[in-house]
Motif scaffolding. Structure first.
Motif, PDB file in Angstrom:
ATOM      1  N   LEU A   1      16.557 -20.487  23.425  1.00  0.00           N
ATOM      2  CA  LEU A   1      17.310 -20.909  24.308  1.00  0.00           C
ATOM      3  C   LEU A   1      18.352 -22.032  23.631  1.00  0.00           C
ATOM      4  O   LEU A   1      17.182 -23.833  23.705  1.00  0.00           O
ATOM      5  CB  LEU A   1      17.636 -21.929  25.604  1.00  0.00           C
ATOM      6  N   ALA A   2      19.179 -22.139  23.443  1.00  0.00           N
ATOM      7  CA  ALA A   2      19.958 -23.081  23.111  1.00  0.00           C
ATOM      8  C   ALA A   2      20.763 -23.970  24.136  1.00  0.00           C
ATOM      9  O   ALA A   2      21.175 -25.459  24.577  1.00  0.00           O
ATOM     10  CB  ALA A   2      21.360 -22.716  21.899  1.00  0.00           C
ATOM     11  N   SER A   3      21.680 -23.230  25.011  1.00  0.00           N
ATOM     12  CA  SER A   3      22.024 -24.086  26.292  1.00  0.00           C
ATOM     13  C   SER A   3      21.962 -22.426  27.234  1.00  0.00           C
ATOM     14  O   SER A   3      21.955 -21.411  27.375  1.00  0.00           O
ATOM     15  CB  SER A   3      23.673 -24.114  25.817  1.00  0.00           C
ATOM     16  N   VAL A   4      22.332 -23.441  28.659  1.00  0.00           N
ATOM     17  CA  VAL A   4      22.304 -22.172  30.178  1.00  0.00           C
ATOM     18  C   VAL A   4      23.447 -22.903  30.924  1.00  0.00           C
ATOM     19  O   VAL A   4      23.699 -23.991  31.513  1.00  0.00           O
ATOM     20  CB  VAL A   4      21.382 -22.593  31.087  1.00  0.00           C
ATOM     21  N   GLY A   5      24.114 -22.005  31.783  1.00  0.00           N
ATOM     22  CA  GLY A   5      25.176 -21.925  32.334  1.00  0.00           C
ATOM     23  C   GLY A   5      24.151 -20.530  33.721  1.00  0.00           C
ATOM     24  O   GLY A   5      24.628 -20.141  33.167  1.00  0.00           O
ATOM     25  N   TYR A   6      25.560 -21.620  35.039  1.00  0.00           N
ATOM     26  CA  TYR A   6      25.205 -20.406  36.148  1.00  0.00           C
ATOM     27  C   TYR A   6      26.675 -20.530  37.091  1.00  0.00           C
ATOM     28  O   TYR A   6      27.533 -21.869  37.007  1.00  0.00           O
ATOM     29  CB  TYR A   6      23.926 -20.847  37.101  1.00  0.00           C
TER      30      TYR A   6
ATOM     31  N   MET B   1      15.954 -24.631  34.878  1.00  0.00           N
ATOM     32  CA  MET B   1      16.531 -25.758  33.999  1.00  0.00           C
ATOM     33  C   MET B   1      15.183 -26.512  34.366  1.00  0.00           C
ATOM     34  O   MET B   1      15.406 -27.944  33.680  1.00  0.00           O
ATOM     35  CB  MET B   1      18.130 -26.284  35.209  1.00  0.00           C
ATOM     36  N   GLN B   2      14.600 -27.092  35.621  1.00  0.00           N
ATOM     37  CA  GLN B   2      13.055 -27.800  35.454  1.00  0.00           C
ATOM     38  C   GLN B   2      12.145 -27.423  35.301  1.00  0.00           C
ATOM     39  O   GLN B   2      11.265 -28.190  35.074  1.00  0.00           O
ATOM     40  CB  GLN B   2      13.503 -28.294  37.288  1.00  0.00           C
TER      41      GLN B   2
ATOM     42  N   ASN C   1      29.168 -16.171  41.548  1.00  0.00           N
ATOM     43  CA  ASN C   1      28.425 -14.711  41.911  1.00  0.00           C
ATOM     44  C   ASN C   1      27.323 -14.557  41.032  1.00  0.00           C
ATOM     45  O   ASN C   1      27.207 -13.268  40.819  1.00  0.00           O
ATOM     46  CB  ASN C   1      29.672 -14.124  40.275  1.00  0.00           C
ATOM     47  N   GLN C   2      26.762 -15.616  41.250  1.00  0.00           N
ATOM     48  CA  GLN C   2      25.083 -15.754  40.772  1.00  0.00           C
ATOM     49  C   GLN C   2      24.885 -15.161  39.130  1.00  0.00           C
ATOM     50  O   GLN C   2      23.903 -13.289  39.197  1.00  0.00           O
ATOM     51  CB  GLN C   2      24.502 -14.474  41.950  1.00  0.00           C
TER      52      GLN C   2
ATOM     53  N   GLU D   1      20.164 -18.412  42.526  1.00  0.00           N
ATOM     54  CA  GLU D   1      20.462 -20.115  42.548  1.00  0.00           C
ATOM     55  C   GLU D   1      18.896 -20.874  42.148  1.00  0.00           C
ATOM     56  O   GLU D   1      18.741 -21.829  41.788  1.00  0.00           O
ATOM     57  CB  GLU D   1      21.604 -21.016  43.581  1.00  0.00           C
ATOM     58  N   ASP D   2      17.955 -20.617  42.773  1.00  0.00           N
ATOM     59  CA  ASP D   2      17.004 -21.529  43.180  1.00  0.00           C
ATOM     60  C   ASP D   2      16.211 -20.733  41.659  1.00  0.00           C
ATOM     61  O   ASP D   2      15.343 -21.842  41.071  1.00  0.00           O
ATOM     62  CB  ASP D   2      15.720 -20.813  44.597  1.00  0.00           C
TER      63      ASP D   2
END
Length: 71
Positions: free
Chosen positions: A11-16, A47-48, A20-21, A40-41
């Motif tokens: 993975l290069a990047s993550v957005g949320y 991310m963690q 709109n989940q 969201e959890d």
């Protein structure tokens, strides 16, 4: 959607988007996918996670509807 770079071989990047989940993943090959109805959890856990790629493969890939948005 704003994405955050992650340290991952897959993975290069993550957005949320919490409203709109929708989870947006940019892979190292520059393709971008959106995954729908992701709690969201789960985004927070992704991310963690010690391994973002392993978490994605174990809990998100194949579990949510998705669409390819780029490349």
């Amino acid at each position: 959607m704003k994405r955050t770079p992650v340290d991952s071989s897959n993975l290069a990047s993550v957005g949320y988007d919490a409203t709109n989940q929708t989870l947006e993943i940019e892979f190292q090959n520059r393709s971008i996918y959106q995954y729908f109805e992701v709690p969201e959890d789960m985004y927070n856990e992704l991310m963690q996670a010690d391994s973002h790629g392993s978490y994605f493969n174990g809990y998100i890939r194949g579990a949510f509807m998705y669409r390819k948005v780029s490349r």
